[in-house]
Design an enzyme around this catalytic site. Structure first.
Site, PDB file in Angstrom:
ATOM      1  N   GLN A 231      25.051 -54.829  16.357  1.00  0.00           N
ATOM      2  CA  GLN A 231      26.634 -54.828  16.143  1.00  0.00           C
ATOM      3  C   GLN A 231      27.379 -55.796  16.656  1.00  0.00           C
ATOM      4  O   GLN A 231      28.538 -55.578  16.790  1.00  0.00           O
ATOM      5  CB  GLN A 231      26.724 -53.199  16.828  1.00  0.00           C
TER       6      GLN A 231
ATOM      7  N   VAL B 160      28.870 -59.442  17.726  1.00  0.00           N
ATOM      8  CA  VAL B 160      29.152 -60.426  17.065  1.00  0.00           C
ATOM      9  C   VAL B 160      29.156 -61.962  17.703  1.00  0.00           C
ATOM     10  O   VAL B 160      29.686 -62.857  17.203  1.00  0.00           O
ATOM     11  CB  VAL B 160      30.501 -60.347  16.539  1.00  0.00           C
TER      12      VAL B 160
ATOM     13  N   HIS C 132      28.199 -56.577  11.962  1.00  0.00           N
ATOM     14  CA  HIS C 132      29.693 -56.680  11.725  1.00  0.00           C
ATOM     15  C   HIS C 132      30.152 -58.159  11.682  1.00  0.00           C
ATOM     16  O   HIS C 132      31.278 -58.564  12.298  1.00  0.00           O
ATOM     17  CB  HIS C 132      30.278 -56.069  13.389  1.00  0.00           C
TER      18      HIS C 132
ATOM     19  N   GLY D 243      20.930 -50.556  23.960  1.00  0.00           N
ATOM     20  CA  GLY D 243      22.258 -51.027  24.542  1.00  0.00           C
ATOM     21  C   GLY D 243      23.580 -50.645  23.759  1.00  0.00           C
ATOM     22  O   GLY D 243      24.350 -51.213  23.799  1.00  0.00           O
TER      23      GLY D 243
ATOM     24  N   SER E 176      26.245 -47.239  22.880  1.00  0.00           N
ATOM     25  CA  SER E 176      26.696 -46.118  23.178  1.00  0.00           C
ATOM     26  C   SER E 176      26.421 -44.906  22.288  1.00  0.00           C
ATOM     27  O   SER E 176      26.580 -43.796  22.644  1.00  0.00           O
ATOM     28  CB  SER E 176      28.079 -46.162  23.516  1.00  0.00           C
TER      29      SER E 176
ATOM     30  N   ALA F 129      18.152 -53.345  29.633  1.00  0.00           N
ATOM     31  CA  ALA F 129      17.331 -53.714  28.324  1.00  0.00           C
ATOM     32  C   ALA F 129      16.568 -55.250  28.835  1.00  0.00           C
ATOM     33  O   ALA F 129      15.633 -55.232  28.363  1.00  0.00           O
ATOM     34  CB  ALA F 129      18.398 -54.102  27.321  1.00  0.00           C
TER      35      ALA F 129
END
Length: 241
Positions: free
Chosen positions: A101, A103, A119, A186, A188, A230
């Site tokens: 997700q 960028v 994205h 990582g 939410s 992570a």
């Protein structure tokens, strides 16, 4: 967590099809700002108010100023051990897909090639009128123009209120539905459609694993929930072979 970590390593060692989903938590370990909440204010503007097609239509200079500022910040960041571990995992697993997700382009810099940037990327630009698009890490003008047709270029990211690039969601669903293991890293687990990916994987028989600094709304539904950085956990997992 040690026992769960060893069990996840065992599961991964026998997996042939793995899909990993990453979110802002992975990038934050490289110092990339999340641009959310109070920390997301830029010149008294919320990031969510600028990352919109209507904002760009009304104030392209302001939006490009914001994105050039973001590019300047992110350009100073480097991949962290989590990024490199996922690139290593790609080499170890016969059929692997990394869906991000983020960028910031850090997965690509770390060597990931089986990569879907859901994205888009801060480092891509595309024309608002024609089909011209390219990767461009240079310092851009206030409102860059398309070299093909002369119209405005825009950041190559998916803004709030915009659909994903055609085919992206379809491919993600196809690969997740066939996965042996699904890793949520990582993130939410609040932004759709990615927040539902784990359930799709679970419904099709995959082992689901969450790796996140703190518990999320999905933690209790995962087969394994490993909480911590992570950058600490993923390098341990790729020692599986």
């Amino acid at each position: 967590m040690k026992a769960d970590l060893e069990m996840v390593k065992a599961v991964l060692s026998g997996a042939r099809k793995v899909v990993a989903l990453t979110g802002a938590g992975v990038s934050s370990e490289s110092g990339v700002p999340t641009f959310r909440g109070q920390d997301g204010l830029w010149k008294q503007h919320r990031a969510e108010d600028l990352a919109r097609p209507d904002a760009f239509a009304a104030h392209p200079e302001l939006v490009w100023e914001f994105y050039n500022w973001r590019r300047g910040l992110v350009g100073k960041c480097e991949p962290n051990p989590a990024h490199f571990a996922l690139a290593k995992m790609e080499e170890q697993v016969p059929e692997f897909l990394l869906i991000t997700q983020n960028v910031d382009g850090l997965h690509g810099l770390a060597g990931s090639r089986k990569l879907m940037e859901m994205h888009g990327s801060l480092w891509r630009v595309r024309c608002t009128v024609c089909t011209h698009a390219r990767e461009d890490r240079s310092e851009l003008s206030d409102v860059p123009e398309c070299p093909v047709c002369g119209h405005m270029l825009r950041p190559g990211v998916v803004w709030f209120g915009e659909p994903l690039v055609p085919g992206v969601l379809r491919l993600a669903i196809e690969r997740i539905s066939g996965a042996d293991v699904f890793l949520s890293i990582g993130t939410s687990s609040l932004v759709q459609p990615a927040a539902s990916f784990f359930q799709l994987a679970k419904d099709h028989g995959a082992v689901t694993v969450e790796i996140n600094l703190e518990p999320t709304p999905n933690s209790g539904f995962m087969d394994f929930a490993l909480h911590g950085k992570a950058g600490d956990i993923l390098p341990e997992l790729v020692k599986m072979r």
